[in-house]
Scaffold this motif. Structure first.
Motif, mmCIF file in Angstrom:
data_model
loop_
_atom_site.group_PDB
_atom_site.id
_atom_site.type_symbol
_atom_site.label_atom_id
_atom_site.label_comp_id
_atom_site.label_asym_id
_atom_site.label_seq_id
_atom_site.Cartn_x
_atom_site.Cartn_y
_atom_site.Cartn_z
ATOM 1 N N LEU B 308 50.174 47.871 47.574
ATOM 2 C CA LEU B 308 50.379 48.849 46.505
ATOM 3 C C LEU B 308 50.689 48.135 45.187
ATOM 4 O O LEU B 308 50.072 48.429 44.153
ATOM 5 C CB LEU B 308 51.526 49.784 46.890
ATOM 6 C CG LEU B 308 51.965 50.779 45.829
ATOM 7 C CD1 LEU B 308 50.864 51.767 45.542
ATOM 8 C CD2 LEU B 308 53.214 51.511 46.262
ATOM 9 N N ILE B 309 51.609 47.178 45.231
ATOM 10 C CA ILE B 309 51.958 46.474 43.988
ATOM 11 C C ILE B 309 50.757 45.664 43.510
ATOM 12 O O ILE B 309 50.474 45.606 42.317
ATOM 13 C CB ILE B 309 53.187 45.573 44.195
ATOM 14 C CG1 ILE B 309 54.334 46.374 44.796
ATOM 15 C CG2 ILE B 309 53.634 44.972 42.884
ATOM 16 C CD1 ILE B 309 55.481 45.520 45.252
ATOM 17 N N GLY B 310 50.047 45.051 44.456
ATOM 18 C CA GLY B 310 48.859 44.282 44.076
ATOM 19 C C GLY B 310 47.869 45.140 43.318
ATOM 20 O O GLY B 310 47.360 44.746 42.260
ATOM 21 N N TRP B 311 47.615 46.338 43.832
ATOM 22 C CA TRP B 311 46.676 47.220 43.133
ATOM 23 C C TRP B 311 47.219 47.641 41.781
ATOM 24 O O TRP B 311 46.462 47.787 40.820
ATOM 25 C CB TRP B 311 46.358 48.454 43.981
ATOM 26 C CG TRP B 311 45.356 48.205 45.064
ATOM 27 C CD1 TRP B 311 45.576 48.219 46.400
ATOM 28 C CD2 TRP B 311 43.969 47.899 44.901
ATOM 29 N NE1 TRP B 311 44.421 47.935 47.080
ATOM 30 C CE2 TRP B 311 43.424 47.736 46.187
ATOM 31 C CE3 TRP B 311 43.142 47.735 43.784
ATOM 32 C CZ2 TRP B 311 42.073 47.429 46.399
ATOM 33 C CZ3 TRP B 311 41.798 47.423 43.996
ATOM 34 C CH2 TRP B 311 41.287 47.280 45.290
ATOM 35 N N SER B 312 48.537 47.831 41.651
ATOM 36 C CA SER B 312 49.046 48.193 40.317
ATOM 37 C C SER B 312 48.922 47.036 39.349
ATOM 38 O O SER B 312 48.787 47.271 38.150
ATOM 39 C CB SER B 312 50.497 48.629 40.324
ATOM 40 O OG SER B 312 50.928 49.000 41.529
#
Lengths: 119, 514
Positions: B308-312
């Motif tokens: 999730l953080i990677g995609w953000s």
């Protein structure tokens, strides 16, 4: 300048790059490493020749040689290519180490975990 | 301020960590305490340098440092303007926090040779932000990448090795393309100094324009790989998932290197008004918002916090490149503000995830009575980070995004405006949904495997949350600074004059005597 020499160099850079790109797109890590090596050869040649092709001209000032640009080769691309060679050599070594580790961990040499077909 | 510091200020953020890295290696792995001391010392000096840089550049001066005292464009020059100063300050902040976090984790959780690699990474990051030479930028990219390979491969298991293979291969291909672009530019213009290039690219003969354009596109592709723009972003999530978590917080800075390189390229090397600049901006205006949309969808599909953080991170890179593609002064200023906020928020979310993560393995078998105070802390920090990342008011992400949109409304055509507004707002909504879903799954689900959060990473995470809050409370002064930084970027002539006009040291002295 010699058009035939320039053509030869251009063809070599092109062939190296083509083979390199083909190999990088293959599924085995070993092929990818070879492809990256070929690409880095092509890139090194390309950098070198961006300082123009010069035959028999030194990059360092010589006694007795008139001080103008037509008598000397451009030394900067030679310095750049040296840096690029060192870096690509080191990076290839790192990649090989990772590839060996991947071979041990996965039991196969595929770039992607899913392609177990290569076993 | 003493004379030594004022003369050598731009080189210090590179020299200090490099020296510390060498010291750490000399000291050796057996004396880890000495290594830690050296690293702490370097970080303290780095923070002091960053503060000094922010104060010095405040007056609007561009500091130029000539390496080995060779006049630009013959030698390599470092240039310190407001953008560089802000980035160095961010590096120093994140470095200090990661350092604290690395102490509070389990012993050796960050891995062997952590300190030298960490220091090298800082040197590479600082150099990439400061250098005014294109080939030197390549070298610093390699320095920071080499260090990141080492940090990524700590505790390598199968997943990490596979992620590292992809990461190294794509970066090697990127380096090859970077070199081709750089040498093409050198072949046509005969220079590698960014300020000099800026002047000469406008004046190349019509026959060579195609080559200069090709070089520009190659460089954009390379920087897009680093920044993780859409078709080139697939290495990022896997890599960030695989990294040891305090290290992943440091990786929050790595995509920003690509973003800042794109900013430099479109404001300095290919300045406003050129045809190549216009073409690249048109393409980026399409690609960057699509990146945001796709990344938000990716965030919705993420099954664990790290993805999730990677995609953000990908989404925020899309936002930042949109800002430069819009190109107006206001959009750049808003973009820089958003950059500060999103970097801090990313690092904070990664550290918070680390605190959740490090207990997961140990406490799985314990009873499910979760809501302890640590749990509440972790949840609250997650919510703050999520709000800042998704751009909810009152956090900094909202202010940045709003400024960029305001910049878009004055400078691009109506159809582009509709496109940018729609994509930014929809992707913001999708990110909020993604974070809400992840948060409820992590913290509210009764049968969740995670039952308690460790307190180890709480202090550094709270510091970053405090930084985010400060960024909101003191938004006005920060925005004044980013406004001025954007004005500098829009007026490259000052940078060019400063870099090319800087005289080597002994010349300056002899002229002063006259």
């Amino acid at each position: 300048m010699m058009p035939s020499l320039a053509l030869l160099v251009a063809v070599f850079v092109g062939v190296f790059t083509t083979c390199g790109v083909y190999l990088v797109l293959r599924r085995r890590v070993f092929d990818v490493v070879l492809g990256l090596t070929l690409i880095s050869y092509a890139v090194n040649l390309f950098i070198f020749f961006m300082g123009r092709l010069a035959v028999g001209k030194p990059p360092i000032i010589e006694a007795g040689r008139a001080l103008n640009l037509s008598n000397y080769a451009d030394p900067l691309p030679q310095a750049l290519v040296l840096t690029a060679i060192v870096i690509s050599f080191g990076m290839t070594a790192v990649l090989l180490a990772i590839a060996v580790r991947g071979q041990i961990e996965n039991g196969h040499d595929a770039v992607d975990d899913e392609s177990e077909r290569l076993k | 301020m003493n004379a030594f510091v004022s003369t050598h200020l731009p080189i210090l953020p590179v020299a200090i960590p490099l020296l510390a890295a060498a010291l750490c290696l000399i000291v050796g792995q057996s004396r880890i305490g000495l290594q830690r001391t050296a690293a702490w010392l370097a970080i303290a000096l780095l923070v002091a340098t960053a503060v000094q840089m922010l104060m010095c550049t405040h007056q609007g001066e561009v500091f130029v440092y000539l390496l080995s005292n060779w006049k630009a464009p013959f030698g390599i020059a470092f240039a310190l303007d407001k953008l560089a100063a802000v980035m160095i300050a961010l590096v120093a902040l994140i470095a200090a926090v990661v350092m604290v976090a690395a102490q509070s984790g389990k012993p050796k959780s960050a891995g062997t040779y952590f300190y030298p690699l960490f220091m090298l990474q800082l040197a590479g990051l600082a150099g990439a932000f400061l250098t005014a030479d294109l080939f030197n930028l390549f070298v610093f990219f390699e320095v920071l990448l080499a260090a990141s390979y080492g940090m990524l491969l700590q505790h390598a298991d199968r997943e990490k090795t596979n992620a590292a293979t992809h990461y190294v291969v794509i970066n090697l291909v990127g380096s090859a393309m970077f070199l081709i672009g750089v040498s093409l530019l050198y072949g046509v213009t005969g220079t590698l100094n960014m300020a000099d290039l800026s002047q000469r690219i406008g004046a190349v003969s019509p026959a060579s324009r195609g080559l200069v354009a090709a070089a520009g596109w190659l460089l954009i592709v390379v920087f897009a790989i680093k920044a993780a723009l859409l078709p080139l972003n697939f290495w990022l999530t896997g890599t960030y998932r695989a990294a040891v978590l305090p290290v992943a917080a440091l990786f929050a800075l790595m995509t920003k290197v690509g973003v800042v390189a794109i900013w430099r390229m479109l404001t300095l090397i290919y300045p406003d008004g050129g045809t190549i600049n216009a073409q690249i901006e048109q393409v980026l205006l399409f690609v960057a918002p699509v990146t945001m949309l796709v990344a938000s969808c990716g965030a919705l599909s993420a099954r664990d916090v790290r993805s999730l953080i990677g995609w953000s991170v990908v989404a925020s890179a899309g936002m930042l490149v949109t800002a430069v593609a819009i190109g107006s002064h206001k959009a750049l200023s808003g973009g820089l503000f958003y950059l500060i906020g999103s970097t801090i928020a990313t690092a904070m979310l990664f550290l918070n995830a680390a605190s959740l993560d490090s207990t997961r393995a140990e406490h799985v078998s314990e009873t499910g009575l979760a809501p302890s105070s640590t749990w509440v802390w972790a949840g609250a920090l997650f919510a703050i980070g999520a709000a800042a990342m998704a751009g909810l008011p009152p956090f900094s992400g909202f202010i940045g995004k709003a400024t960029v949109l305001a910049g878009a409304s004055t400078s691009v055509s109506h159809s582009w405006q509709a496109w940018i507004f729609a994509t930014v707002l929809v992707s913001g909504l999708l990110s909020v949904l993604a974070y809400a879903r992840m948060g409820s799954r992590l913290f509210w689900k009764r049968d969740a495997a995670v039952v308690a959060a460790s307190e180890g990473y709480r202090a550094p995470t709270v510091v970053l949350a405090g930084a985010l809050a400060a960024l909101t409370i003191f938004a006005a002064p920060v925005q004044r600074y980013t406004d001025q930084a954007a004005a500098e970027l829009k007026r490259p002539s000052m940078m060019i004059q400063n870099v090319l006009g800087k005289l080597p040291a002994e010349k300056r002295q002899s002229e002063a005597k006259k």
